[in-house]
Design a protein around this motif. Structure first.
Motif, PDB file in Angstrom:
ATOM      1  N   LYS A   1      13.419   6.797   2.229  1.00 18.21           N
ATOM      2  CA  LYS A   1      13.167   5.701   1.279  1.00 18.21           C
ATOM      3  C   LYS A   1      11.788   5.855   0.636  1.00 18.21           C
ATOM      4  N   LYS A   2      10.792   6.159   1.433  1.00 20.22           N
ATOM      5  CA  LYS A   2       9.430   6.257   0.929  1.00 20.22           C
ATOM      6  C   LYS A   2       9.248   7.401  -0.066  1.00 20.22           C
ATOM      7  N   VAL A   3       9.933   8.511   0.178  1.00 21.91           N
ATOM      8  CA  VAL A   3       9.718   9.675  -0.676  1.00 21.91           C
ATOM      9  C   VAL A   3      10.222   9.427  -2.099  1.00 21.91           C
ATOM     10  N   LEU A   4      11.241   8.585  -2.248  1.00 23.49           N
ATOM     11  CA  LEU A   4      11.744   8.270  -3.592  1.00 23.49           C
ATOM     12  C   LEU A   4      10.745   7.457  -4.399  1.00 23.49           C
ATOM     13  N   GLU A   5       9.856   6.768  -3.723  1.00 24.63           N
ATOM     14  CA  GLU A   5       8.907   5.891  -4.403  1.00 24.63           C
ATOM     15  C   GLU A   5       7.662   6.610  -4.897  1.00 24.63           C
ATOM     16  N   VAL A   6       7.491   7.866  -4.499  1.00 25.44           N
ATOM     17  CA  VAL A   6       6.237   8.562  -4.821  1.00 25.44           C
ATOM     18  C   VAL A   6       6.467   9.863  -5.594  1.00 25.44           C
ATOM     19  N   GLY A   7       7.588   9.941  -6.320  1.00 26.58           N
ATOM     20  CA  GLY A   7       7.853  11.147  -7.081  1.00 26.58           C
ATOM     21  C   GLY A   7       8.253  12.296  -6.183  1.00 26.58           C
ATOM     22  N   PRO A   8       9.536  12.369  -5.787  1.00 26.59           N
ATOM     23  CA  PRO A   8       9.987  13.325  -4.770  1.00 26.59           C
ATOM     24  C   PRO A   8       9.814  14.784  -5.196  1.00 26.59           C
ATOM     25  N   PRO A   9       9.477  15.664  -4.240  1.00 22.92           N
ATOM     26  CA  PRO A   9       9.396  17.092  -4.532  1.00 22.92           C
ATOM     27  C   PRO A   9      10.769  17.753  -4.583  1.00 22.92           C
TER      28      PRO A   9
END
Length: 517
Positions: free
Chosen positions: A472-480
């Protein structure tokens, strides 16, 4: 010694699929929709399976192998723990194991009477030699970074001690990190092309575009092997591989969902089932405009996944914005609805906020397979709608492997394995600084702490919450990594070839296949 009970990927995945109304049938024949082929009598034990593949093995040295190499490695090697194609955890080279010291140790009871292909004896010293070699260099260093020491307690007993609670290592040691290579071969530079394992087959020939294996008659479970050997030949793309099966040049191959109807119409047997791979875009977060999280987030929102699934994959590649499909233990249920993640207006707004109101140009690398080039073209068209002008560069199979491994790429359209050897390794490799496939140094804030929590236990009911929080968190910060759709594994076989199972987590078992001439 009591063997720890570990819930398998297949059980949890199957439960989820049933709840989702997807079914899990096991019928066979041209219209098969289940995950395994039925067995048939009267088979030829000397028959050689001809399996068509998209490329040659990168290396038979587990330290140098690539993510798509298990189809070759599983033929000649075995791991401490056996994970079946369906995902069930079972005894392998170890017959029993026990977690101890609050999951900081694993003690293994080893199988006796096992020989390597070169005649060397398998024992605890061999296990120690392989694990310590993997820790020193190569692709498995990250997977074994938490391993503190390996102790030989007896010829048939070995104890692993970890720096932190590491119940997750049961899954990891069922993959490449658990492979045991003959000790004398570990220092041989020719191991890359001359594997020496304990598996049911041993290498016979290795040439340009073809690799063959012969049955290892000294195999400890020889009665399981019901074919005389395997021949794997390279065919350039999916269409060519399917034609090889239809014409009788090959006995079977993996195919794309769009080829199911053609295969069935030709009288081939088709097997299919969900697994832990997905199609997506792997981004080098240090490449030009892609360093900006808002740009990567804009790419996430620019993709119409449902359209791609319907038009390119006959709705069999499940639209997704997370690495694991519905039903798998680390899947985030609230992210399974992808509709909110297709928003062209939001994508344009994010680009404007990043300072690119008129968009920008970027390169997208893709391998030689036709299906991935087609996916790249679809993504090119969709990204164009928000102002991102994509040029596509086609790489040869080995070039793509090298690009991903060395980090010398901008963004690649890739098949990514999220479940092998364990979903937490995907997090370590792609979402945390220093990860094997993280050349841009992306580092999810709080990710290391959540990962540690997700790795403590071998019980997936305890591991699920921190893993889901990471996704969930990674989607909020521009995923690699920008997921597009979760793969349905599909394979086609000529009549008379039975016994193949869908490799849920990328584990292959060709030994029990049966071929009727």
């Amino acid at each position: 010694m009591k063997r720890t009970s570990v819930k398998s990927a297949s059980v949890i995945l199957a439960v989820g699929l049933v709840l989702a109304g997807c079914g899990s049938g096991t019928e066979t024949g041209p219209s098969a929709g289940g995950g395994t082929q039925g067995n048939a009598g009267g088979y030829d034990r000397e028959a050689v399976l001809r399996w068509a593949v998209p490329g040659m093995p990168t290396s038979f040295d587990p330290r140098k192998s690539a993510p798509l190499d298990p189809v070759f490695l599983d033929v000649v090697y075995e791991s401490l723990i056996n994970r079946t194609p369906a995902g069930d955890i079972k005894p392998g080279l170890a017959t029993e194991w026990q977690l101890g010291d609050e999951n900081k140790t694993i003690t293994f009871k080893l199988r006796q009477g096992v020989k390597f292909h070169n005649g060397e004896e398998f024992n605890a010293e061999a296990v120690k030699a392989s694990l310590e070699a993997y820790q020193k260099e190569g692709a498995l260093v990250g997977s074994l970074s938490g391993l503190d020491k390996v102790e030989v307690l007896a010829p048939d007993q070995v104890k692993l001690t970890f720096k932190e609670p590491s119940g997750y290592m049961i899954n990891v040691l069922a993959g490449e990190p658990g492979i045991v290579v003959a000790p004398s071969a570990l220092s041989d530079p020719e191991l890359t092309g001359k594997p020496v394992g304990t598996g049911p087959f041993q290498l016979d020939t290795l040439s340009e575009g073809k690799v063959s294996f012969k049955r290892f008659d000294g195999y400890w479970d020889a009665q399981r092997t019901t074919i005389g050997g395997i021949e794997m030949a390279v065919y350039s793309d999916e269409a060519t591989r399917l034609r090889a099966v239809k014409s009788g040049q090959a006995d079977g191959t993996s195919i794309t969902p769009s080829q199911i109807k053609e295969s069935e119409a030709s009288g081939l047997t088709v097997i299919k089932g969900a697994n832990t791979t997905f199609n997506g875009i792997l981004i080098n977060t240090s490449a030009d405009k892609l360093t900006d999280p808002k740009v990567r987030e804009a790419m996430l929102y620019a993709i119409d996944r449902e359209s791609i699934s319907k038009n390119l994959y006959a709705s069999t590649c499940t639209p997704t914005v997370q690495p694991l499909q519905q039903g798998f233990w680390a899947n985030v249920p609230e992210l399974n609805d992808v509709k909110p993640y297709f928003d062209i207006a939001k994508a344009k707004q994010l680009l404007a906020e990043a300072g690119y109101p008129n968009g920008f140009e970027m390169q997208l690398e893709v391998g030689p397979n036709t299906s991935y080039q087609t996916l790249a073209q679809a993504l090119q068209a969709q990204l164009q709608q928000v102002g991102i002008k994509v040029s596509i560069k086609v790489l040869e199979f080995q070039q793509m492997v090298n690009a991903r491994r060395t980090g010398k790429f901008t963004a690649t359209v890739s098949l990514l394995q999220a479940g092998r050897p364990d979903p937490s390794q995907f997090v370590a490799d792609f979402y945390l600084k220093g990860g094997l496939y993280n050349p841009g140094g992306f580092d999810l804030a709080g990710g290391a702490e959540l990962l540690a929590q997700a790795r403590e236990s071998d019980d997936v009911t305890q591991r699920a919450a921190p893993m889901q929080e990471i996704f969930k968190k990674v989607l909020e910060v521009g995923p690699p990594v920008v997921p597009v759709c979760g793969i349905t594994y599909v394979a086609a076989f000529r009549k008379g070839v039975t016994g193949m199972e869908v490799p849920v987590t990328g584990d292959y078992d060709f030994a029990p296949l049966k071929i009727v001439s």
